[in-house]
Design an enzyme around this catalytic site. Structure first.
Site, PDB file in Angstrom:
ATOM      1  N   LYS A  80       0.828  -1.205   0.000  1.00  0.00           N
ATOM      2  CA  LYS A  80       0.000   0.000   0.000  1.00  0.00           C
ATOM      3  C   LYS A  80       0.862   1.253   0.000  1.00  0.00           C
ATOM      4  O   LYS A  80       0.596   2.211  -0.739  1.00  0.00           O
ATOM      5  CB  LYS A  80      -0.902  -0.002   1.233  1.00  0.00           C
ATOM      6  CG  LYS A  80      -1.591   1.328   1.502  1.00  0.00           C
ATOM      7  CD  LYS A  80      -2.018   1.456   2.949  1.00  0.00           C
ATOM      8  CE  LYS A  80      -2.330   2.906   3.255  1.00  0.00           C
ATOM      9  NZ  LYS A  80      -2.688   3.168   4.640  1.00  0.00           N
ATOM     10  N   ARG A  99      -4.591  10.723   4.340  1.00  0.00           N
ATOM     11  CA  ARG A  99      -3.520  11.714   4.341  1.00  0.00           C
ATOM     12  C   ARG A  99      -2.686  11.674   3.068  1.00  0.00           C
ATOM     13  O   ARG A  99      -2.081  12.672   2.687  1.00  0.00           O
ATOM     14  CB  ARG A  99      -2.606  11.499   5.545  1.00  0.00           C
ATOM     15  CG  ARG A  99      -3.296  11.511   6.878  1.00  0.00           C
ATOM     16  CD  ARG A  99      -2.303  11.596   8.006  1.00  0.00           C
ATOM     17  NE  ARG A  99      -1.614  12.874   7.990  1.00  0.00           N
ATOM     18  CZ  ARG A  99      -2.049  13.976   8.584  1.00  0.00           C
ATOM     19  NH1 ARG A  99      -3.210  13.959   9.224  1.00  0.00           N
ATOM     20  NH2 ARG A  99      -1.365  15.091   8.530  1.00  0.00           N
ATOM     21  N   CYS A 138      -5.426   8.351   9.596  1.00  0.00           N
ATOM     22  CA  CYS A 138      -5.374   7.792  10.947  1.00  0.00           C
ATOM     23  C   CYS A 138      -5.178   8.887  11.992  1.00  0.00           C
ATOM     24  O   CYS A 138      -4.464   9.851  11.767  1.00  0.00           O
ATOM     25  CB  CYS A 138      -4.219   6.797  11.069  1.00  0.00           C
ATOM     26  SG  CYS A 138      -4.405   5.297  10.089  1.00  0.00           S
TER      27      CYS A 138
END
Length: 421
Positions: free
Chosen positions: A22, A91, A115
């Site tokens: 990721k 983000r 997060c």
């Protein structure tokens, strides 16, 4: 919101296939905005954050299709704003800014979400782009960047090691006029992977993976085919799953040379580790792990994204171990949840002292961020009884088909779909 219902205890053993990273796929997808010809990306994981990124690229006018590989065609980009409704959950959206201003002379991105694990400000991104000649304005919750003509190469000394800002500067500098040097650059494998992708398209980047990156600006990037590297954090997570349960696991399609710090700590915990070119195995021979002491640090140090998993390991290990988190604030939010399952731990500032217990008990727990959610699911696998993990949308952001992979190792886990109420 979906939940996981996990019944334990289970010894986790078997083979698992590791997905694409990721943390490499995201910057590579945003970097594809720089390409003036179509790009094919292989080994891109199916994750919520990837889906959000694809939606964002589509909003900008990029054509993105997923058919095994992900095909990105940024020839017709005609919008230069990443809006709040797409950015608020992730983000990584800030990575759109560098490619937009480098190729199109303008870009704006809503200040990002993601997060809840500390401030993670965007000031280093902004400073880097300004040093390349971009004009930056913060207005109405957006970072707005513009430049007349091309960005200009510069020598940029990072005040602090930052993966995100290193990616922003490196991608923007790819199309800048002249040479850019990034000193004190982050050294993560995912940065090296992003640079390798850009070089496949015609960029001239050297030194990625070290703290000194040099980018010779080019006028344009073409197309190409690129395979995203395996996910080292997913690999580490499944190795810990076997370690805490006394099991044995073989991780296939992995890249062990990106995991040196994690493998060293697993060996210290008593695990037998074997590695090949594209696989790594762990065997606990039915034993409990031994507690370890560690500090998170930028690569090649111990990764912060493995801290929650090793907190859990220490909490069920023989002895006591201390973990110090040096990268992010607020990254022990999983500890109170594990204490509710019978763990013994004391938090002081950025350190947690873990006293190992022989067993955990089931409880209803709540995920607070991506890696914390993984530790809670693994805790459920080894706890006695049925553990319910709530808010698992966090885990869907970073782990591909985790329940299927855990079931393949013998876990008794099911996803309970939300009723929508």
């Amino acid at each position: 919101m979906d939940k996981f219902r996990v019944k334990g205890p289970t010894r986790l053993s078997g083979e698992v296939t590791i997905s694409g990273a990721k943390n490499a796929a995201l910057p590579i997808l945003f970097a594809a905005l720089l390409a003036e010809e179509p790009v094919e990306l292989q080994n891109v994981p199916e994750l919520k954050d990837i889906d959000t990124t694809i939606k964002l690229l589509n909003r900008l006018g990029t054509k993105v299709e997923r058919n095994g590989s992900v095909f990105v065609d940024a020839r017709d980009v005609n919008q230069y704003c990443a809006p709040y409704e797409l950015v608020k959950t992730m983000r990584a959206s800030i990575w759109a800014l560098g490619p937009l201003v480098a190729r199109f002379g303008q870009g704006q991105v809503s200040l990002p979400g993601g997060c809840a694990i500390g401030a993670r400000p965007v000031d280093l991104h902004i400073s880097g782009l300004e040093q390349l000649g971009a004009e930056i304005v913060l207005e109405e919750g957006y970072v707005k960047a513009s430049v007349n003509g091309r960005l200009k190469g510069a020598c940029i000394v990072m005040d602090k090691v930052s993966v995100g800002a290193t990616v922003t500067i490196m991608t923007a500098a790819t199309l800048a006029e002249g040479t850019t040097v990034i000193e004190n650059a982050a050294r993560e494998p995912e940065i090296e992977d992003t640079a390798n992708f850009l070089n496949t398209l015609g960029a001239k980047i050297t030194g990625a993976g070290t703290d000194h990156i040099t980018i010779e600006g080019v006028e344009r990037l073409g197309g190409g085919v690129y395979r995203v590297l395996p996910d080292r954090i997913e690999t580490g997570t499944f190795l810990v799953a076997a370690a805490i349960s006394g099991g044995k696991v073989v991780c296939r399609h992995a890249q062990p040379n990106t995991l040196d710090a994690v493998l060293a700590k697993l060996r210290e915990a008593g695990a037998d580790i074997a590695i090949g070119k594209d696989w790594v195995s762990l065997d606990m021979h039915g034993k409990r792990p031994k507690a370890v002491t560690l500090r998170t640090a930028p690569h090649p140090g111990f990764p912060t994204d493995m801290q929650a998993q090793f907190s859990l390991l220490n909490l069920v290990a023989e002895g006591a171990g201390m973990i110090t988190e040096t990268i992010f604030e607020n990254r022990f939010m999983h500890i109170p949840e594990l204490i509710r399952m019978g763990a013994h731990a004391e938090i002081e500032s950025n350190t947690v002292l873990c006293h190992g217990v022989k067993k955990l008990s089931c409880a209803q727990v709540m995920a607070t961020d991506l890696r914390a959610s993984a530790s809670l699911v693994l805790a459920g696998c080894i706890a006695e009884g049925v553990t319910v993990v709530d808010r698992i949308y966090h885990i869907d952001r970073g782990y591909e088909h985790i329940e299927d992979k855990l079931r393949g190792l013998g876990a008794n886990i099911e996803r309970v779909k939300s009723t929508g109420k």
